[in-house]
Design a protein around this motif. Structure first.
Motif, short mmCIF file in Angstrom:
data_model
loop_
_atom_site.label_atom_id
_atom_site.label_comp_id
_atom_site.label_asym_id
_atom_site.label_seq_id
_atom_site.Cartn_x
_atom_site.Cartn_y
_atom_site.Cartn_z
N LEU A 42 2.49 -4.23 4.49
CA LEU A 42 2.30 -5.66 4.26
C LEU A 42 1.63 -5.93 2.92
CD1 LEU A 42 1.09 -6.74 7.82
CD2 LEU A 42 3.34 -7.09 6.81
N GLN A 43 0.72 -5.06 2.52
CA GLN A 43 0.08 -5.22 1.22
C GLN A 43 1.10 -5.05 0.08
OE1 GLN A 43 -2.70 -6.65 2.05
NE2 GLN A 43 -4.22 -5.26 1.19
N GLN A 44 1.98 -4.09 0.22
CA GLN A 44 3.01 -3.89 -0.79
C GLN A 44 3.91 -5.12 -0.90
OE1 GLN A 44 4.67 -0.16 0.73
NE2 GLN A 44 4.03 0.85 -1.17
N HIS A 45 4.28 -5.67 0.26
CA HIS A 45 5.13 -6.86 0.26
C HIS A 45 4.43 -8.04 -0.42
CE1 HIS A 45 8.23 -9.62 1.60
NE2 HIS A 45 7.30 -10.38 2.18
N ARG A 46 3.17 -8.22 -0.15
CA ARG A 46 2.42 -9.33 -0.77
C ARG A 46 2.26 -9.12 -2.27
NH1 ARG A 46 -2.99 -9.77 2.46
NH2 ARG A 46 -3.18 -11.80 1.44
N MET A 47 2.03 -7.88 -2.69
CA MET A 47 1.91 -7.60 -4.13
C MET A 47 3.23 -7.90 -4.85
SD MET A 47 -0.53 -4.23 -4.57
CE MET A 47 0.04 -3.27 -3.17
N GLN A 48 4.34 -7.58 -4.24
CA GLN A 48 5.62 -7.87 -4.85
C GLN A 48 5.86 -9.37 -4.95
OE1 GLN A 48 8.31 -5.71 -2.32
NE2 GLN A 48 8.20 -3.84 -3.55
N GLN A 49 5.50 -10.10 -3.89
CA GLN A 49 5.70 -11.55 -3.91
C GLN A 49 4.86 -12.23 -4.98
OE1 GLN A 49 4.95 -12.80 0.18
NE2 GLN A 49 7.16 -13.14 0.48
N LEU A 50 3.66 -11.72 -5.22
CA LEU A 50 2.76 -12.32 -6.21
C LEU A 50 2.98 -11.78 -7.61
CD1 LEU A 50 -0.54 -12.32 -4.08
CD2 LEU A 50 0.96 -14.27 -4.59
N GLY A 51 3.93 -10.88 -7.78
CA GLY A 51 4.24 -10.38 -9.10
C GLY A 51 3.32 -9.29 -9.61
N HIS A 52 2.55 -8.66 -8.72
CA HIS A 52 1.67 -7.58 -9.14
C HIS A 52 2.43 -6.25 -9.13
CE1 HIS A 52 -1.95 -10.02 -9.15
NE2 HIS A 52 -1.61 -10.50 -7.96
N GLU A 53 1.97 -5.33 -9.96
CA GLU A 53 2.54 -3.99 -9.93
C GLU A 53 2.10 -3.31 -8.64
OE1 GLU A 53 2.38 0.22 -12.44
OE2 GLU A 53 1.26 -1.55 -13.13
N TYR A 54 3.08 -2.97 -7.82
CA TYR A 54 2.71 -2.42 -6.53
C TYR A 54 2.57 -0.91 -6.62
CZ TYR A 54 6.80 -0.14 -4.35
OH TYR A 54 7.80 0.72 -3.98
N ILE A 55 1.61 -0.39 -5.83
CA ILE A 55 1.27 1.04 -5.83
C ILE A 55 1.88 1.67 -4.60
CG2 ILE A 55 -0.64 2.69 -5.85
CD1 ILE A 55 -2.38 0.40 -6.98
N PRO A 56 2.65 2.75 -4.77
CA PRO A 56 3.24 3.42 -3.59
C PRO A 56 2.16 3.90 -2.63
CG PRO A 56 4.26 4.20 -5.63
CD PRO A 56 3.09 3.37 -6.03
N PHE A 57 2.53 3.95 -1.36
CA PHE A 57 1.58 4.34 -0.33
C PHE A 57 1.04 5.74 -0.57
CE2 PHE A 57 0.94 6.59 3.73
CZ PHE A 57 -0.15 5.88 4.21
N GLU A 58 1.90 6.67 -0.97
CA GLU A 58 1.46 8.05 -1.17
C GLU A 58 0.41 8.14 -2.26
OE1 GLU A 58 4.51 7.05 -0.89
OE2 GLU A 58 5.12 7.97 1.03
N ASP A 59 0.58 7.36 -3.36
CA ASP A 59 -0.40 7.38 -4.45
C ASP A 59 -1.73 6.78 -4.00
OD1 ASP A 59 1.63 8.45 -5.91
OD2 ASP A 59 2.07 6.62 -7.04
N MET A 60 -1.65 5.68 -3.27
CA MET A 60 -2.89 5.07 -2.77
C MET A 60 -3.63 6.01 -1.84
SD MET A 60 -4.40 3.57 0.12
CE MET A 60 -3.00 3.29 1.18
N LEU A 61 -2.91 6.62 -0.91
CA LEU A 61 -3.54 7.50 0.06
C LEU A 61 -4.14 8.72 -0.62
CD1 LEU A 61 -4.14 7.96 3.04
CD2 LEU A 61 -1.95 9.16 3.23
N CYS A 62 -3.45 9.26 -1.60
CA CYS A 62 -3.98 10.42 -2.32
C CYS A 62 -5.28 10.07 -3.03
CB CYS A 62 -2.95 10.91 -3.32
SG CYS A 62 -3.46 12.39 -4.24
N GLN A 63 -5.33 8.87 -3.62
CA GLN A 63 -6.56 8.42 -4.28
C GLN A 63 -7.71 8.27 -3.28
OE1 GLN A 63 -6.34 4.44 -5.80
NE2 GLN A 63 -8.12 4.66 -7.15
N MET A 64 -7.42 7.70 -2.14
CA MET A 64 -8.46 7.49 -1.13
C MET A 64 -8.93 8.81 -0.52
SD MET A 64 -9.05 4.35 -1.28
CE MET A 64 -8.28 2.95 -2.09
#
Length: 625
Positions: free
Chosen positions: A489-511
C-alpha cells in the motif's frame, strides 16, 4: 500441534500473573530453607563445622538469582525440581517467609531506619550509633544531618502542636486541614494526598471490627461521597451530622493513627504503602476510578491548574488524560488493573511527588503536563467532527494529513491494545437494534493510546502496540509476507503522489541492517527493544504504514538528527508535544486576531450604516478551551 502451542501460551500467561509468581517464589524459598535446615542438622550430627549455617538454621532469601558456583547453591539447584531455584526475582524478597504460616510482605529495603512505631534504629549500624544519632550528636548537627526521632515522637509532636482536645478531654485529634503535616512529613505522601489519606484511615478504623463485607462495601460508598462531614472541628455547632456519622469516628486521634501506622505502614516499604493507599481496601489492584480522588485534589490545589477551576468539563478531561497516560506507561499488559509489582517497577510515585513540588505544571512531562493534555485533546477534537466523543475509521484516516494507510487503520480498530477494554454500547442503542460493534470506534482513552504510540515509536509500549497491529496471524513474528502486504500500500501511495518508490527488498534490507534481528527470516519484539537500535526501531513501522514519516526518514538531514539527539527533550513524545502545542497556540492567536479585526470592521459599519449589523455573528471563535 496448535493445541500444544495454545497450552504453552496459557501456561506462560498463568505463570506471569502476580499472585502465582509470588506464591511460586514463596514455595521456592520455603523449600530452600527446609533443605538448608536438613543439611544443617546432618552437618551438626557429623560435627562438620565447615558447612555449618547460622545458629537458627534458617537462611534469608537471596537478593539475586542463585549462582551455580557456590556449594549451597549447587546443592539447592540439584535438589530442586526442574531447576526452579534459579528463577530470578523481580525485586528483593523480604526476610524469611516462615512466620507462623503467614507470608510476610515482599518489599525492598528502602528505608535506612526502622519504621516501627516504638523506636527508630539504623538498619545498617549498631544500636549504639542509632542511640547517638537519636540524641542528636554534635557531629551530625555540624554535618547538617537532622537527628533521627522515633515515629511515635514525631506524631506526638504534631498532635501537641496542632491537635485539639476531644469532647471527653481524654485525647486529642487533628482536623483534615491540620493532618497535612503528617501526610507530607511522616507518611511521605504528596500534599494533595491529604484528604484521601484522612478518609482512608477513618474508613479502615471504622470497619476493622465489621465482619460483613456488604456493610463494609456500603460504608465505602458513603466515604467516597463529598457529603460526609469528616475531619471538621468537633466544636463547630453549625455542622449537622447525619444519623450514620453519629455511630462513627469522624476525626483522627493519636490512637487511631497509631493503629493505622502499625497495620498499614510499618511492615511495608514506600512502594507498597503507595499501592495500598491507591487501591480499594477489598481489591488487590488499582483501577481507573481509584485515581479520581487524587486528581480531584490536584486540580483543586495545584497553582498551575487554577485557571481550570471554572471549567468542570475540562477538569474531567484533564483527569482522564492523566489517568490514561499512567495506565499507558505502568499497566503494560493493558488489563486495566495496575498491580503492586507494576507500581514498584514504575516511576509513578516520584512523578506524584514532582507534581506536588513543582508549581509549573508543564515542567512535569511525566503524565501531568497541561500542554500535553492540550495537544491530545485538540487532536481528538479536530477528528471528532460529530462531537460524539468517538473516532471512527473515516475520522482516523484524516490523522496527520492522511498519513496512515487504510490497512493499519483497520488493524488499529481490530487488534490494537485498549487501556480499559472495549467500550460498552449504550442500552438505548442496543434496544434499537444497533448493529455497530464496540470495535467500530475509538474512545478518547483509546485515542490517547494510539497517539502516544504513533508519535513516539522508540519506547517499549509503542513497540508492542504496533507489533500487535502488524502481526496479523498473531504468532509473535513479523515475516516477509506480513510486512510485504503492508508495504504494498505504501508503494501504491508513493506512485500516486509521484514519489520515487523504493522496492520492498531494498527497504527490508535497510531495516534489517539497522535492527539486526537474531533471525533474518523474521523479526520479534525483542529485536526492536535492543538498546543499540531503540532510536531507529520505529523506522520500520513508519515504512510499513506512515507514508509522511517514512519519506521524512528517507530525506532526513544528518545535522538535524544530531541536533535532535542533543536537545532538551527526553522522548520523541515530549518533542512532538512541544512543537504541536506551539502550532496550536499560534493558530489560536491568529483566530483571536481575526476575530478582533472582524469586530473593528463591524463596529465601523455600525457607525456608518445601521445598528443591526451583527445578526449573523452569534458564534464564538474560541478554541474548545
Amino acid at each position: 500441534m496448535s493445541a500444544a502451542i495454545k497450552m504453552d501460551e496459557l501456561l506462560v500467561t498463568w505463570l506471569s500473573s502476580d499472585n502465582v509468581y509470588e506464591n511460586v517464589l514463596g514455595l521456592i524459598e520455603s523449600y530452600r530453607s527446609s533443605s538448608l535446615n536438613n543439611n544443617s542438622s546432618g552437618n551438626n550430627n557429623n560435627n562438620n563445622a565447615g558447612h555449618n549455617p547460622s545458629k537458627s538454621g534458617i537462611s534469608s532469601p537471596p537478593s539475586s538469582p542463585p549462582r551455580r558456583g557456590g556449594d549451597v547453591d549447587d546443592e539447592t539447584s540439584d535438589a530442586s525440581p526442574r531447576g526452579v531455584a534459579t528463577i530470578p526475582p523481580f525485586y528483593r524478597p523480604a526476610g524469611s517467609l516462615s512466620n507462623g504460616g503467614k507470608t510476610m510482605p515482599i518489599r525492598k529495603n528502602s528505608f535506612d531506619t526502622d519504621q516501627t512505631w516504638e523506636g527508630l534504629f539504623c538498619n545498617r549500624d549498631t544500636a549504639a550509633s542509632s542511640a547517638e544519632s537519636h540524641t542528636g550528636s554534635h557531629e551530625n548537627a555540624a554535618a547538617g544531618v537532622p537527628p533521627m526521632v522515633p515515629i511515635k515522637d514525631q506524631v506526638n509532636a504534631v498532635f501537641q502542636e496542632l491537635g485539639k482536645p476531644t469532647k471527653d478531654g481524654k485525647s486529642t485529634y487533628l482536623t483534615i486541614d491540620n493532618f497535612v503535616k503528617i501526610t507530607k512529613e511522616i507518611c511521605s505522601f504528596p500534599t494533595f494526598f491529604n484528604r484521601p489519606l484522612y478518609k482512608r484511615i477513618l474508613y479502615l478504623w471504622n470497619t476493622h471490627m465489621i465482619k460483613s463485607q456488604n456493610q463494609k462495601l456500603l460504608l465505602w460508598k458513603e466515604f467516597q461521597t463529598d457529603n460526609m462531614k469528616i475531619g471538621v472541628d468537633l466544636d463547630d455547632n453549625d455542622i449537622e451530622q447525619d444519623e450514620l456519622l453519629k455511630h462513627l469516628d469522624t476525626v483522627i486521634t493519636k490512637d487511631i493513627f497509631k493503629w493505622y501506622w502499625i497495620e498499614e505502614m510499618e511492615e511495608y516499604d514506600t512502594s507498597e504503602r503507595f499501592f495500598r493507599l491507591l487501591k480499594r481496601p477489598f481489591e488487590n489492584y488499582v483501577g481507573k476510578d481509584d485515581f479520581l480522588p487524587y486528581m480531584k485534589e490536584l486540580l483543586k490545589d495545584h497553582p498551575g491548574l487554577e485557571f481550570l477551576s471554572n471549567h468542570a468539563e475540562f477538569q474531567d478531561k484533564y483527569a482522564i488524560t492523566v489517568i490514561t497516560r499512567i495506565f499507558y506507561c505502568v499497566n503494560r499488559c493493558h488489563s486495566g488493573r495496575i498491580t503492586a509489582r507494576q507500581i514498584r517497577r514504575s516511576d509513578l510515585l516520584s512523578a506524584f511527588h514532582q507534581v506536588d513540588e513543582e508549581e509549573d505544571i508543564n515542567k512535569v512531562t511525566r503524565y501531568f503536563s497541561y500542554e500535553h493534555f492540550y495537544v491530545l485533546y485538540c487532536r481528538f477534537w479536530e477528528l471528532d467532527h460529530d462531537r460524539d466523543y468517538k473516532i471512527t475509521r473515516d475520522d482516523l484516516m484524516k490523522y496527520g494529513d492522511q498519513c496512515l494507510s487504510h490497512l493499519i487503520v483497520e488493524r488499529i480498530f481490530e487488534a490494537a491494545p485498549r487501556p480499559f477494554g472495549l467500550p460498552e454500547l449504550e442500552p438505548e442503542k442496543l434496544a434499537k437494534g444497533n448493529k455497530k460493534s464496540p470495535k467500530d470506534y475509538l474512545s478518547y482513552e483509546d485515542f490517547i493510546f494510539f497517539m502516544l504510540s504513533e508519535e513516539d515509536k522508540a519506547n517499549e509500549v509503542s513497540v508492542h502496540y504496533w507489533f500487535t497491529c502488524i502481526d496479523v496471524d498473531g504468532d509473535g513474528k513479523l515475516n516477509n509476507m506480513e510486512m510485504r502486504s503492508f508495504y504494498a500500500l505504501q508503494q501504491h501511495r508513493m506512485q500516486q503522489l509521484g514519489h520515487e518508490y523504493i522496492p520492498f527488498e531494498d527497504m527490508l534490507c535497510q531495516m534489517i541492517d539497522m535492527i539486526k534481528p537474531k533471525n533474518e527470516e523474521f523479526i520479534v519484539v525483542e529485536d526492536f527493544l535492543q538498546e543499540e537500535c531503540a532510536a531507529v526501531s520505529g523506522a520500520l513501522f513508519d515504512a510499513l504504514f506512515n507514508l509522511n514519516k517514512y519519506l521524512q526518514f528517507e530525506q532526513r538531514d544528518p545535522f538535524q538528527e544530531r541536533q535532535k539527539r542533543e536537545d532538551e527533550f527526553e522522548t520523541d513524545w515530549d518533542r512532538f508535544a512541544c512543537m504541536d502545542y506551539n502550532r496550536l497556540a499560534m493558530e489560536e492567536e491568529a483566530r483571536e486576531e481575526d476575530a478582533m479585526e472582524i469586530d473593528w470592521v463591524t463596529v465601523d459599519d455600525d457607525d456608518e450604516e445601521s445598528e443591526d449589523f451583527n445578526l449573523g455573528l452569534g458564534g464564538s471563535s474560541e478554541a474548545p478551551f
